[in-house]
Scaffold this active site. Sequence first.
Site, short mmCIF file in Angstrom:
data_model
loop_
_atom_site.label_atom_id
_atom_site.label_comp_id
_atom_site.label_asym_id
_atom_site.label_seq_id
_atom_site.Cartn_x
_atom_site.Cartn_y
_atom_site.Cartn_z
N HIS A 6 -71.89 -47.72 42.59
CA HIS A 6 -72.74 -46.71 41.96
C HIS A 6 -74.20 -47.13 42.06
CE1 HIS A 6 -74.24 -43.69 39.22
NE2 HIS A 6 -73.04 -43.13 39.20
N HIS A 7 -75.06 -46.13 42.30
CA HIS A 7 -76.49 -46.41 42.48
C HIS A 7 -77.12 -46.97 41.20
CE1 HIS A 7 -80.07 -46.44 44.72
NE2 HIS A 7 -79.92 -45.32 45.39
N CYS A 8 -76.50 -46.77 40.05
CA CYS A 8 -77.06 -47.34 38.82
C CYS A 8 -76.93 -48.85 38.79
CB CYS A 8 -76.39 -46.72 37.58
SG CYS A 8 -74.71 -47.28 37.28
N ASN A 27 -82.11 -51.47 40.17
CA ASN A 27 -82.93 -50.61 41.02
C ASN A 27 -84.41 -50.91 40.81
OD1 ASN A 27 -81.26 -48.25 42.40
ND2 ASN A 27 -80.30 -48.70 40.43
N MET A 38 -73.43 -40.16 42.83
CA MET A 38 -74.51 -41.14 43.04
C MET A 38 -73.99 -42.53 43.35
SD MET A 38 -77.53 -39.75 42.88
CE MET A 38 -76.84 -38.42 43.86
#
Length: 480
Positions: free
Chosen positions: A134-136, A308, A21
């Site tokens: 990282h998408h977090c 996000n 991710m």
Amino acid sequence: MQHLSPQDAAFLHLEDAVSHMHIGSVAILEGPPPAYEALARMIRAHLPSVPRYRQKVHFVPIALGRPVWVDDPHFNLGYHLRHTALPPPGGDGELRDLVGRVMSQQLDRSKPLWEMWIIEGLSAGRWGVITKLHHCMVDGIAGTELLTVILDTERDPELPVPDDWHPERQPLGAELAVAALARRALSPYEQLRAARSAMRSPGRAARTAAVAARGLWTMTGVIAPPPRSSLNGAIGPHRRWAWARSQLSDVKRVRSAFGGTVNDIVLTAIAGGFRALLTARHESTQRDVRTLVPVSVRSSEEHGEYNNRVSAIFANLPVGIEDPLERLAAMRAQMEHLKDSGEAVAGDVLVGLSGFAPAMLLALGLRAATRMPQHSVNTVTTNVPGPQHPLYAAGRRMLECLPYVPLGGHVRIGVAIFSYDGGLTFGVTGDYDEARDIDVLCDGIEASMRELVAAADGDVRADRAAFVVPPAPAVVPHTV
């Protein structure tokens, strides 16, 4: 110390041995390449503006609560800023292979979740930078804002003085567990406070609830899967990556001739690309390709926050329509319906509700969902507008920026769209073993854009009324 939001934590929990991710991009810059220390000095000067770059994820014992961001006491820029080179001749093929290998490796969760790779050896004296986040940490919009913070807006700027940074003490596991239990005890109070807030603005709350309910009803169309195809199935840990190019000026010419939005036009081009791909695979094109389209729900007050804030809608790419203008009209009509459907609002509400789920159940549920065979979504297409002015790294101008989107679950191909300084690029990620032909998709996207531009430049404006968006259907926007 700051807790990850439910959505940020979800991207951590979704990650497994094959679903990596991290999002990213590949910047191509004019040469000659700078010395390593020159680029390190630029990043070091901007680190105070991006606290996440010196923080790592710390997990709460036995998942009593969501993970937290803590300062990394061993932060070392040299670990994150890496140096590599392409083998001769340094062309597109060598660059695609390198990016595929770099993006196939997970980020180390014991360190801040980002990497930058300086690439030397590109043809024509150019060089590049692979960015991997990282998408977090960020969604697409926040990632673009982050890019403009790390890079410079002038060729020879006066860099900020690097700060005298000292990491805060890392919390003990017992401290995190106690804090998590305390937060859970406060949860009923927080829900009551939210209810009181809604009562103070009953009209707005009722409107939001109505839009969310309409969106949830529209989402029920996703339950019925599209026809099976090679676009879905098990994936491995390795990736292929390629790209297609266009210009924003081309999109504007098409929009001026036939109407619609930038998103309508790029999705139409992508539909043409998937039509070419399915044809090359000897699969039927008498179908739609369902795509998940991330939608930013970030308010103007939230710009500058690196996290996000994204929901999603589900669109059907009309690959069964051969004529590019009819395909555009169908895509435009569908996106108009989806904008009014409330899907994005409903998705944001559902994400918010996940904050009330115990962290352990949320983690287990998301992991189980990624392992279940599913064919409701064939691909993901994410469109992120970038800055329309030049950016610089160590005095070198960024010529273009090619995006990278991760794969997860049983989706074997994803497409990211990014605009920068008048250019428009499509980054296509594919599973290494099951999507060896993503270059066919890229060629199809470029060919579809050329068809639309040719139609816009031809003697077709007199027939523009033929491409007016039809009225919305009376009942359900999705008929699948």
